[in-house]
Design a protein around this motif. Structure first.
Motif, PDB file in Angstrom:
ATOM      1  N   ILE A 111      39.598  31.252  57.228  1.00 31.15           N
ATOM      2  CA  ILE A 111      40.039  32.561  57.679  1.00 31.15           C
ATOM      3  C   ILE A 111      38.995  33.579  57.220  1.00 31.15           C
ATOM      4  O   ILE A 111      38.715  33.703  56.035  1.00 31.15           O
ATOM      5  CB  ILE A 111      41.433  32.898  57.116  1.00 31.15           C
ATOM      6  N   ILE A 112      38.425  34.280  58.195  1.00 32.28           N
ATOM      7  CA  ILE A 112      37.326  35.210  57.956  1.00 32.28           C
ATOM      8  C   ILE A 112      37.738  36.613  58.393  1.00 32.28           C
ATOM      9  O   ILE A 112      38.342  36.789  59.452  1.00 32.28           O
ATOM     10  CB  ILE A 112      36.067  34.792  58.754  1.00 32.28           C
ATOM     11  N   ASP A 113      37.405  37.613  57.574  1.00 32.31           N
ATOM     12  CA  ASP A 113      37.620  39.006  57.961  1.00 32.31           C
ATOM     13  C   ASP A 113      36.553  39.362  58.994  1.00 32.31           C
ATOM     14  O   ASP A 113      35.353  39.196  58.731  1.00 32.31           O
ATOM     15  CB  ASP A 113      37.520  39.918  56.739  1.00 32.31           C
ATOM     16  N   LEU A 114      36.987  39.818  60.150  1.00 28.38           N
ATOM     17  CA  LEU A 114      36.068  40.082  61.257  1.00 28.38           C
ATOM     18  C   LEU A 114      35.040  41.151  60.904  1.00 28.38           C
ATOM     19  O   LEU A 114      33.859  41.004  61.195  1.00 28.38           O
ATOM     20  CB  LEU A 114      36.850  40.502  62.506  1.00 28.38           C
ATOM     21  N   LYS A 115      35.472  42.216  60.229  1.00 28.42           N
ATOM     22  CA  LYS A 115      34.580  43.337  59.948  1.00 28.42           C
ATOM     23  C   LYS A 115      33.596  43.023  58.826  1.00 28.42           C
ATOM     24  O   LYS A 115      32.393  43.204  58.981  1.00 28.42           O
ATOM     25  CB  LYS A 115      35.400  44.578  59.594  1.00 28.42           C
ATOM     26  N   SER A 116      34.100  42.535  57.699  1.00 26.11           N
ATOM     27  CA  SER A 116      33.230  42.326  56.534  1.00 26.11           C
ATOM     28  C   SER A 116      32.600  40.937  56.481  1.00 26.11           C
ATOM     29  O   SER A 116      31.612  40.740  55.795  1.00 26.11           O
ATOM     30  CB  SER A 116      34.026  42.557  55.248  1.00 26.11           C
ATOM     31  N   GLY A 117      33.208  39.964  57.162  1.00 28.78           N
ATOM     32  CA  GLY A 117      32.724  38.595  57.100  1.00 28.78           C
ATOM     33  C   GLY A 117      33.187  37.840  55.867  1.00 28.78           C
ATOM     34  O   GLY A 117      32.798  36.702  55.656  1.00 28.78           O
ATOM     35  N   ASP A 118      34.032  38.481  55.041  1.00 33.01           N
ATOM     36  CA  ASP A 118      34.538  37.836  53.830  1.00 33.01           C
ATOM     37  C   ASP A 118      35.430  36.658  54.175  1.00 33.01           C
ATOM     38  O   ASP A 118      36.193  36.708  55.140  1.00 33.01           O
ATOM     39  CB  ASP A 118      35.351  38.822  52.981  1.00 33.01           C
ATOM     40  N   ASP A 119      35.327  35.611  53.361  1.00 29.42           N
ATOM     41  CA  ASP A 119      36.190  34.441  53.521  1.00 29.42           C
ATOM     42  C   ASP A 119      37.518  34.733  52.832  1.00 29.42           C
ATOM     43  O   ASP A 119      37.563  34.939  51.614  1.00 29.42           O
ATOM     44  CB  ASP A 119      35.528  33.201  52.916  1.00 29.42           C
ATOM     45  N   LEU A 120      38.595  34.768  53.578  1.00 28.81           N
ATOM     46  CA  LEU A 120      39.928  35.097  53.076  1.00 28.81           C
ATOM     47  C   LEU A 120      40.830  33.867  52.992  1.00 28.81           C
ATOM     48  O   LEU A 120      42.030  33.994  52.777  1.00 28.81           O
ATOM     49  CB  LEU A 120      40.585  36.143  53.986  1.00 28.81           C
ATOM     50  N   THR A 121      40.260  32.682  53.157  1.00 27.99           N
ATOM     51  CA  THR A 121      41.047  31.452  53.220  1.00 27.99           C
ATOM     52  C   THR A 121      41.926  31.280  51.993  1.00 27.99           C
ATOM     53  O   THR A 121      43.135  31.047  52.105  1.00 27.99           O
ATOM     54  CB  THR A 121      40.129  30.230  53.397  1.00 27.99           C
ATOM     55  N   ARG A 122      41.352  31.388  50.810  1.00 26.99           N
ATOM     56  CA  ARG A 122      42.114  31.194  49.561  1.00 26.99           C
ATOM     57  C   ARG A 122      43.294  32.168  49.495  1.00 26.99           C
ATOM     58  O   ARG A 122      44.409  31.786  49.171  1.00 26.99           O
ATOM     59  CB  ARG A 122      41.198  31.381  48.354  1.00 26.99           C
ATOM     60  N   GLN A 123      43.041  33.422  49.796  1.00 27.86           N
ATOM     61  CA  GLN A 123      44.085  34.450  49.757  1.00 27.86           C
ATOM     62  C   GLN A 123      45.256  34.081  50.674  1.00 27.86           C
ATOM     63  O   GLN A 123      46.422  34.172  50.284  1.00 27.86           O
ATOM     64  CB  GLN A 123      43.479  35.788  50.177  1.00 27.86           C
ATOM     65  N   TYR A 124      44.964  33.637  51.885  1.00 28.49           N
ATOM     66  CA  TYR A 124      46.027  33.305  52.827  1.00 28.49           C
ATOM     67  C   TYR A 124      46.734  32.001  52.463  1.00 28.49           C
ATOM     68  O   TYR A 124      47.941  31.875  52.651  1.00 28.49           O
ATOM     69  CB  TYR A 124      45.490  33.272  54.266  1.00 28.49           C
TER      70      TYR A 124
END
Length: 189
Positions: free
Chosen positions: A44-57
């Motif tokens: 899961i990637i934040d579209l704007k920043s490109g940060d990987d949000l996988t762990r958070q989700y």
């Protein structure tokens, strides 16, 4: 469903909506949990920043299941996980958990291979109660070697001040417990 090598890419928009790039539609956390249960890896990637949000989700999915009463993690295990963020055990916890779950997956795979022809639900399998008892013993053994895992608050300061030598001793004790449990699990198959 055939497993794909590449993770399923989910993009999070500024509106916090999650977009499945394979099917070009929006998905929910329950949908993502379903993909994972089906054997898919997700990213899961934040579209704007490109940060990987996988762990958070993934943590959010676990928290939602636990809050709905689908408890998999006993309170003492959760407590020990919280403690691990502030102790010297922090460096061994991720490797230990990964090894523990790998051992559990291997044991389940071997058991399913042995009983695959039967097609019976897990609860009706011979030895199911023994397996459940082994899993409980495994979780207790897994957490017993970590600092702060005591029935009282006494000694927690001592545990947090443990030397590198005692951490290595604890790691060796944990490895021995894992090996013993692996032998027991292999005997169930």
């Amino acid at each position: 469903m055939a497993q794909k090598k590449e993770p399923l890419l989910i993009k999070r928009y500024a509106s916090r909506r999650l977009y499945n790039t394979e099917t070009s539609d929006y998905v929910t956390l329950d949908d993502i949990a379903g993909f994972i249960r089906d054997g898919r890896e997700v990213q899961i990637i934040d579209l704007k920043s490109g940060d990987d949000l996988t762990r958070q989700y993934l943590l959010q999915i676990v928290a939602e299941h636990e809050s709905r009463g689908e408890s998999v993690l006993p309170v003492d295990v959760l407590t020990d996980l919280v403690r691990s963020y502030t102790t010297q055990a922090q460096s061994v916890v991720p490797q230990f958990l990964a090894a523990s779950f790998e051992m559990l997956r291997d044991g389940q795979s071997k058991m399913m291979e042995n009983f695959g022809a039967m097609g019976n639900p897990m609860a009706q399998m011979p030895g199911f109660e023994a397996m459940r008892a082994q899993q409980e013993a495994f979780m207790k053994a897994m957490m017993s070697g970590f600092p702060g895992n005591s029935t009282s608050d006494e000694g927690e300061d001592d545990a947090s001040e443990a030397s590198d030598g005692s951490s290595k001793d604890e790691l060796e004790a944990i490895k021995k417990q894992l090996a013993d449990l692996q032998k027991k699990l292999s005997g169930l198959g």
